[in-house]
Write a protein that holds these residues in place. Structure first.
Motif, mmCIF file in Angstrom:
data_model
loop_
_atom_site.group_PDB
_atom_site.id
_atom_site.type_symbol
_atom_site.label_atom_id
_atom_site.label_comp_id
_atom_site.label_asym_id
_atom_site.label_seq_id
_atom_site.Cartn_x
_atom_site.Cartn_y
_atom_site.Cartn_z
ATOM 1 N N ARG A 83 29.383 42.150 41.038
ATOM 2 C CA ARG A 83 28.272 41.233 41.282
ATOM 3 C C ARG A 83 28.607 40.134 42.282
ATOM 4 N N GLU A 84 29.846 39.646 42.247
ATOM 5 C CA GLU A 84 30.216 38.486 43.057
ATOM 6 C C GLU A 84 31.718 38.471 43.231
ATOM 7 N N VAL A 85 32.199 37.905 44.333
ATOM 8 C CA VAL A 85 33.632 37.707 44.525
ATOM 9 C C VAL A 85 33.889 36.244 44.873
ATOM 10 N N ARG A 86 35.009 35.733 44.369
ATOM 11 C CA ARG A 86 35.400 34.350 44.643
ATOM 12 C C ARG A 86 36.853 34.336 45.109
ATOM 13 N N LEU A 87 37.132 33.537 46.113
ATOM 14 C CA LEU A 87 38.487 33.420 46.650
ATOM 15 C C LEU A 87 39.222 32.286 45.951
ATOM 16 N N SER A 88 40.333 32.602 45.314
ATOM 17 C CA SER A 88 41.226 31.593 44.733
ATOM 18 C C SER A 88 42.500 31.570 45.573
ATOM 19 N N ALA A 89 42.402 30.925 46.733
ATOM 20 C CA ALA A 89 43.496 30.965 47.703
ATOM 21 C C ALA A 89 44.728 30.225 47.201
ATOM 22 N N GLY A 90 44.535 29.160 46.422
ATOM 23 C CA GLY A 90 45.671 28.420 45.890
ATOM 24 C C GLY A 90 46.385 29.186 44.797
ATOM 25 N N ALA A 91 45.610 29.766 43.890
ATOM 26 C CA ALA A 91 46.205 30.585 42.830
ATOM 27 C C ALA A 91 46.827 31.846 43.413
ATOM 28 N N GLY A 92 46.211 32.369 44.465
ATOM 29 C CA GLY A 92 46.739 33.558 45.108
ATOM 30 C C GLY A 92 46.134 34.839 44.602
ATOM 31 N N PRO A 120 53.788 47.405 39.784
ATOM 32 C CA PRO A 120 52.363 47.081 39.727
ATOM 33 C C PRO A 120 51.503 48.306 40.031
ATOM 34 N N LEU A 121 50.210 48.182 39.765
ATOM 35 C CA LEU A 121 49.293 49.315 39.891
ATOM 36 C C LEU A 121 49.021 49.677 41.342
ATOM 37 N N TYR A 122 49.031 48.692 42.232
ATOM 38 C CA TYR A 122 48.658 48.910 43.630
ATOM 39 C C TYR A 122 49.548 48.055 44.539
ATOM 40 N N PRO A 123 49.720 48.467 45.789
ATOM 41 C CA PRO A 123 50.548 47.690 46.721
ATOM 42 C C PRO A 123 49.789 46.497 47.289
ATOM 43 N N ASP A 124 50.518 45.513 47.782
ATOM 44 C CA ASP A 124 49.901 44.325 48.370
ATOM 45 C C ASP A 124 48.996 44.676 49.545
ATOM 46 N N ASP A 125 49.390 45.674 50.344
ATOM 47 C CA ASP A 125 48.670 45.938 51.592
ATOM 48 C C ASP A 125 47.436 46.824 51.415
ATOM 49 N N MET A 126 47.094 47.177 50.210
ATOM 50 C CA MET A 126 45.858 47.935 49.975
ATOM 51 C C MET A 126 44.653 47.020 50.214
ATOM 52 N N PRO A 127 43.575 47.492 50.842
ATOM 53 C CA PRO A 127 42.385 46.657 51.046
ATOM 54 C C PRO A 127 41.827 46.133 49.720
ATOM 55 N N LEU A 128 41.176 44.973 49.770
ATOM 56 C CA LEU A 128 40.726 44.320 48.547
ATOM 57 C C LEU A 128 39.781 45.190 47.719
ATOM 58 N N PHE A 129 38.794 45.796 48.368
ATOM 59 C CA PHE A 129 37.856 46.620 47.597
ATOM 60 C C PHE A 129 38.554 47.836 47.012
ATOM 61 N N VAL A 155 32.615 52.049 41.667
ATOM 62 C CA VAL A 155 32.326 50.613 41.725
ATOM 63 C C VAL A 155 31.215 50.431 42.748
ATOM 64 N N VAL A 156 30.161 49.735 42.381
ATOM 65 C CA VAL A 156 29.050 49.507 43.302
ATOM 66 C C VAL A 156 28.941 48.018 43.603
ATOM 67 N N ALA A 157 28.655 47.697 44.862
ATOM 68 C CA ALA A 157 28.541 46.304 45.287
ATOM 69 C C ALA A 157 27.572 46.209 46.453
ATOM 70 N N ASP A 158 26.879 45.071 46.543
ATOM 71 C CA ASP A 158 25.990 44.830 47.667
ATOM 72 C C ASP A 158 26.794 44.703 48.961
ATOM 73 N N LYS A 159 26.129 44.935 50.066
ATOM 74 C CA LYS A 159 26.778 44.835 51.369
ATOM 75 C C LYS A 159 27.354 43.431 51.584
ATOM 76 N N ALA A 160 26.654 42.402 51.078
ATOM 77 C CA ALA A 160 27.140 41.030 51.269
ATOM 78 C C ALA A 160 28.492 40.826 50.596
ATOM 79 N N GLN A 165 31.991 40.100 52.551
ATOM 80 C CA GLN A 165 32.804 38.926 52.236
ATOM 81 C C GLN A 165 34.270 39.307 52.060
ATOM 82 N N LEU A 166 34.531 40.415 51.397
ATOM 83 C CA LEU A 166 35.911 40.872 51.237
ATOM 84 C C LEU A 166 36.557 41.157 52.588
ATOM 85 N N LYS A 167 35.799 41.740 53.514
ATOM 86 C CA LYS A 167 36.330 42.031 54.846
ATOM 87 C C LYS A 167 36.621 40.744 55.617
#
Length: 558
Positions: free
Chosen positions: A513-522, A438-447, A463-468, A472-474
């Motif tokens: 613009r936005e992030v969404r958590l799909s915890a079931g899909a993973g 894969p391109l990146y390891p699991d333990d890399m931070p989300l952003f 990549v630019v994103a608002d503080k909110a 949320q990723l943190k």
């Protein structure tokens, strides 16, 4: 002589009874659940019995960024499956099911084309075996249980302002993107703002396509985060006691659908997440079942390699433990000319310079797929207007990238027109050179994962994103979701977030613009640019020409 239309070819197909297709793979009749004479679901018990068998070789078919000229990725997937069978390999095709939204919107059908199709074409493009309806029902059952729980006292203390579970339907309807529900008084509940996504963007769709079996399906459904409390703690479908009933609604949909190509070779058609707003691959259970039954499995990932292949590798292969043996990148001379600046109306005229100018888009995809450690071959999907000089220009460019481009005429000739590609795929797959990672390891931070995809796959500068969004990723990382892969929702037409920018741009900015958590899909969905999770219909939708003729046959699907 011109070929008949796709739907006319499909209607004239000499199909085998589905039990005969199952017999080619060693599936007993008792383990097939027929839907009519030409399609069936494969029983869970039989699938479970295959676990000890060795796997065949997995071949991914992907493409350049789609253009209005058309690339023919699904047609090539089907043709390659037929071609491999023609040269003596036991091959199985695995593709996604069609969504009603694009069928009645812009595309009009999704089962291949010409002499490289999967049948029954009409049923596949309409209700098929009802899988999408089951997914829609399971998703909306959960939505109904959320509002019902709030109505009857809200003992879970869900904050109505922090409900993140929207509703879905399998149709393009822009009017439903943002809605207010529960109007009309006390008996209808508490009004709140919400909206609809298209069914193929549902987390339930993603879960069904990533789950290994019914137990895994129920666990994942229970993990879905639907809302947050006033203290900002997550509320799951399991907390609402919805996971059991949702699994019941999905128990038949979870079983892969077996159909056949025009040449009577087996094909699994199961699941259908879009690649621009979801992870773009057919189901894990269909792919893994096919790998136990065939020497070769030919599957596709949606849209261009920047979206479909990246998500296939980083999400599906990572989660399911799959190791692809080779990849095919589909390109056309026409699309190269469009990337080189030629208008669609002028594509019929020879223009070698424009082909050469457009090839860097193809080159970017070749390099990207190689970056995953997967060997690559390019399939030039032939059009009658292509000239020898234009085809040679593509071949020369690809050779300079350290790969080979092969002209394929499966649309007109079926398996006979794609034998050269089939043999090359076998050579690559059996060479043992694949070293997938894969391109990146699991333990890399989300952003950082999002940045890695943007910079290494899209060649963006930032990549630019608002503080909110960053906060949320943190929060999700602190809650234990940091090891999840990311699924980027972005336009399919460009490496940028601007669909009009063709070619191979560099240094552009990706707005998150936005992030969404799909915890079931993973996975975590990262919505970039102006991409919509509920598409709209075009000015002239395909629905205007789809109808029944005097014989009761469907017309207008293509």
């Amino acid at each position: 002589m011109a070929l008949p239309s796709d739907i006319e070819i499909a209607r004239a197909a000499k199909k085998l009874p589905i039990q005969g297709i199952g017999a080619k793979l060693g599936i007993p009749e008792a383990d097939l659940l027929p839907y009519g004479h030409d399609k069936a679901k494969v029983g869970q018990g039989f699938i479970a019995s295959l676990r000890g068998r060795p796997d065949g070789k997995l071949i991914l078919v992907t493409a350049i960024n789609p253009t209005p000229a058309g690339e023919g990725k699904t047609t090539t997937t089907v043709g390659l499956g037929d071609g491999l069978n023609r040269i003596g390999k036991r091959a199985v095709v695995c593709i996604r099911e069609a969504s009603l939204g694009p069928n009645f919107g812009m595309k009009g059908g999704a089962a291949g084309g010409g002499m490289a199709q999967i049948v029954p074409m009409e049923e596949m493009n309409l209700h098929f075996t009802g899988d999408f309806h089951a997914i829609t029902s399971a998703h909306n059952l959960l939505a109904a249980m959320i509002d019902n729980h709030i109505y009857w006292g809200n003992t879970l203390d869900m904050d109505a302002r922090r409900i993140v579970w929207r509703r879905v339907m399998d149709m393009n309807d822009r009017a439903l993107r943002d809605v207010v529900t529960s109007l009309g008084g006390v008996s209808n509940g508490y009004p709140r703002q919400t909206g609809f996504d298209i069914t193929v963007a549902s987390e339930v769709m993603a879960i069904l396509c990533l789950a290994r079996d019914l137990d895994d399906l129920e666990r994942r459904l229970g993990d879905i985060v639907v809302a947050y409390t006033s203290a900002k703690t997550p509320v799951t479908a399991r907390d609402l006691k919805a996971d059991g009933a949702m699994t019941v609604l999905l128990k038949d949909a979870m079983q892969p659908n077996l159909v056949q190509t025009l040449e009577n070779n087996p094909a699994f058609v199961h699941g259908g997440p879009f690649a621009n707003i979801a992870h773009g691959c057919n189901s894990v259970i269909a792919t893994t079942t096919a790998l136990k039954l065939g020497e070769y499995v030919v599957t596709e990932a949606g849209f261009g390699a920047d979206l479909g292949a990246e998500k296939f590798f980083d999400i599906k292969c990572r989660k399911a433990g799959l190791r692809p043996a080779a990849a095919v990148i589909v390109a056309t001379v026409r699309a190269m000319k469009m990337n080189g600046g030629v208008a669609k109306a002028d594509l019929g005229a020879e223009n070698v310079a424009a082909v050469q100018a457009g090839c860097p888009n193809l080159g970017r995809h070749i390099a990207n797929v190689k970056g995953f450690g997967v060997p690559v071959v390019v399939a030039i999907n032939h059009f009658t207007t292509d000239t020898e000089a234009e085809v040679q220009a593509v071949k020369d460019y690809v050779a300079a990238q350290g790969a080979e481009a092969i002209l394929c005429k499966h649309w007109a000739q079926g398996s006979a027109g794609i034998e050269d590609l089939a043999r090359k795929v076998v050579d690559l797959a059996e060479s043992g050179v694949a070293d997938f990672a894969p391109l990146y390891p699991d333990d890399m931070p989300l952003f950082a994962k999002i940045e890695t995809i943007a910079k290494r796959i899209y060649h963006a500068g930032a990549v630019v994103a608002d503080k909110a969004v960053l906060d949320q990723l943190k929060v999700w990382e602190a809650a234990g979701y940091g090891a999840l892969p990311v699924c980027i929702a972005k336009t399919q037409y460009s490496f940028t977030t601007d669909p009009t920018v063709r070619g191979a741009p560099v240094g552009h900015t990706i707005p998150l613009r936005e992030v969404r958590l799909s915890a079931g899909a993973g996975f975590v969905v990262a919505i970039c640019g102006e991409i919509m999770t509920m598409p709209g219909l075009p000015r002239v939708p395909s629905a205007e020409v789809i109808r029944l003729n005097a014989d009761g046959d469907v017309e207008g699907l293509f």
